[in-house]
Design an enzyme around this catalytic site. Sequence first.
Site, PDB file in Angstrom:
ATOM      1  N   ARG A  26      20.386   4.861  59.450  1.00 38.59           N
ATOM      2  CA  ARG A  26      21.038   4.146  58.353  1.00 38.59           C
ATOM      3  C   ARG A  26      21.303   5.131  57.225  1.00 38.59           C
ATOM      4  NH1 ARG A  26      18.488   0.276  53.925  1.00 38.59           N
ATOM      5  NH2 ARG A  26      20.436  -0.040  52.817  1.00 38.59           N
ATOM      6  N   GLU A  68      14.546  -1.417  55.633  1.00 38.66           N
ATOM      7  CA  GLU A  68      13.681  -0.413  54.993  1.00 38.66           C
ATOM      8  C   GLU A  68      12.260  -0.933  54.993  1.00 38.66           C
ATOM      9  OE1 GLU A  68      14.645   0.917  50.976  1.00 38.66           O
ATOM     10  OE2 GLU A  68      16.773   1.015  51.498  1.00 38.66           O
ATOM     11  N   ASN A  74      14.658  -5.442  53.110  1.00 37.17           N
ATOM     12  CA  ASN A  74      13.804  -4.311  52.760  1.00 37.17           C
ATOM     13  C   ASN A  74      12.492  -4.888  52.303  1.00 37.17           C
ATOM     14  OD1 ASN A  74      16.003  -2.718  53.252  1.00 37.17           O
ATOM     15  ND2 ASN A  74      16.305  -2.072  51.125  1.00 37.17           N
ATOM     16  N   TYR A  91       8.684  -4.131  50.948  1.00 36.29           N
ATOM     17  CA  TYR A  91       7.690  -3.186  50.441  1.00 36.29           C
ATOM     18  C   TYR A  91       6.387  -3.875  50.030  1.00 36.29           C
ATOM     19  CZ  TYR A  91      11.173   0.483  50.740  1.00 36.29           C
ATOM     20  OH  TYR A  91      12.083   1.384  51.236  1.00 36.29           O
ATOM     21  N   GLU A 102      20.190  -4.047  48.207  1.00 35.60           N
ATOM     22  CA  GLU A 102      19.339  -4.599  47.149  1.00 35.60           C
ATOM     23  C   GLU A 102      20.076  -4.923  45.854  1.00 35.60           C
ATOM     24  OE1 GLU A 102      16.029  -1.940  46.599  1.00 35.60           O
ATOM     25  OE2 GLU A 102      15.205  -2.373  48.558  1.00 35.60           O
ATOM     26  N   HIS A 107      24.913   1.935  47.928  1.00 38.76           N
ATOM     27  CA  HIS A 107      23.488   2.173  47.658  1.00 38.76           C
ATOM     28  C   HIS A 107      23.434   2.831  46.270  1.00 38.76           C
ATOM     29  CE1 HIS A 107      19.391   2.540  49.809  1.00 38.76           C
ATOM     30  NE2 HIS A 107      19.168   2.790  48.526  1.00 38.76           N
TER      31      HIS A 107
HETATM   32  C1  FCB Z   1      14.221   0.802  47.838  1.00 36.92           C
HETATM   33  C2  FCB Z   1      15.524   1.557  47.791  1.00 36.92           C
HETATM   34  C3  FCB Z   1      15.442   2.955  48.368  1.00 36.92           C
HETATM   35  C4  FCB Z   1      14.153   3.632  48.000  1.00 36.92           C
HETATM   36  C5  FCB Z   1      12.976   2.752  48.338  1.00 36.92           C
HETATM   37  C6  FCB Z   1      11.637   3.382  48.049  1.00 36.92           C
HETATM   38  O1  FCB Z   1      14.201  -0.167  46.843  1.00 36.92           O
HETATM   39  O2  FCB Z   1      16.516   0.858  48.512  1.00 36.92           O
HETATM   40  O3  FCB Z   1      16.573   3.664  47.940  1.00 36.92           O
HETATM   41  O4  FCB Z   1      14.173   4.008  46.688  1.00 36.92           O
HETATM   42  O5  FCB Z   1      13.078   1.551  47.597  1.00 36.92           O
END
Ligand code: FCB
Length: 455
Positions: A84, A360, A300, A302, A174, A129
């Site tokens: 990607r 992600e 994504n 996290y 995002e 992005h």
């Molecule tokens: C996400 C972003 C990516 C990177 C990661 C850690 O929010 O999409 O570009 O910064 O976090």
Amino acid sequence: MLSPVRPPFSREFPADFLWGCATSSYQIEGGTADGGRGESIWDRFCRQPGAIRDGSSGEPACDHYHRWEEDLDLAAALGVRAYRFSIAWPRIFPNGIGSRPNPEGLAFYSRLVDGMLKRGLQPWATLYHWDLPQALQERGGWLNRSTIGAFSDFARVMGDQLGDRVQHWITHNEPWCTAMLGHHLGVHAPGLRDFRAAMQVSHHLLVSHGEAVRALRSAAPSAKVGITLSLHPIRPASNRPADLAAAVRHDGLRNRWFLDPLFGKGYPDDVLSALGEEAPRIVDGDLCRIASPCDFLGVNYYFPETVADAPEGGALRTQVIESGDGPHTAMGWPVDAQGMVELLERVQRDYAPPALYLTENGACYEDVMGQDGRVTDLQRQRFLADHIAAAHQALRVGVPLKGYFVWSLLDNFEWAEGYGKRFGLVHVDYATQQRRLKASGEWLRSFLRTERVMS
Ligand code: FCB
């Protein structure tokens, strides 16, 4: 000291499950003055004193603009099947718009895509992005409705140029971050601090997504198109009714504000009424534009957020609070793989997207390089193993999860954090641009090998 992690549960992912790794243009390319590239809002933002923690910028980042062959070799050597990447809009239209795209910019991405295909990597292209051409920012950027048309022109040109080789397209990465970090909190480009503007921007981003979907499909009818959202499970700080209600409101802006209109439900009423005067202006037909049918949703993932009621906490009267003593990454983000299962199940239950991809997932830790030049990043290895296990659990409970992309192939320019925060499977020595596979990268490679052999 953590012990090395063994590859988990081989043979249990579907044979066509797509393993990939992810990057983005501004974070790795460098070459900001090469090939006729125009200025982006990040070039400009990085020059503001104090904007970036270490005073750096995306120049030279990983110098990927010149070293892309080596980087694709590294991705292929991991054993992933997909890569990607994102397309820097200012390389294609240095002024944001125009009737003639920049041939050198087109040629760069064309070579890059050919390089992926040659190495057996399926290209996944993200159109936005975060590196908007500065020339468009001069006219208001995403706050100006005409940027929607500029974006769909850009999408059409890319579909036209690469649609014969790129099947998978992501319109935005995002949009919450573009809107809120860039226009409300001022910590990302273009650095505005205006909540109302941020809400209007979020609406324009969503409309531009829908228009880009149509543009891509008209240029490349077989394209598979989606959008990537940053989604978070939201947890109340306590069982007090006020905190429970705050968690619902926060979820409204973080998650439902984007998911609901994309899936044809319009904007959530509770958020609209909390916003009052600060709600965006919506033109007739916009909700229909936003809900253009897509082929997949990119998530994504996290971390989860814990939220308390806070009378001073802005329009939504909420506050994100520290989430306790559990493990955290070097970004300060809580580590919670179960949160990912919870989130995916919820998205599936409430929205039933035709397909879901984790576009992600990854972690930042304070990597230490040994005397022998090795980075033994066992915490990242553990993080990935736990989240891959969570992906597997999501599959078992019926989530149509089709793939998982690690963020990131390389250590890179982590936006406002500069180069101090490393997420790569590959370590980058920024002084020499030497790349070295970390232990987590070796671990992923051996995990994928087992998967390959078995599937
Ligand atoms: C996400 C972003 C990516 C990177 C990661 C850690 O929010 O999409 O570009 O910064 O976090």
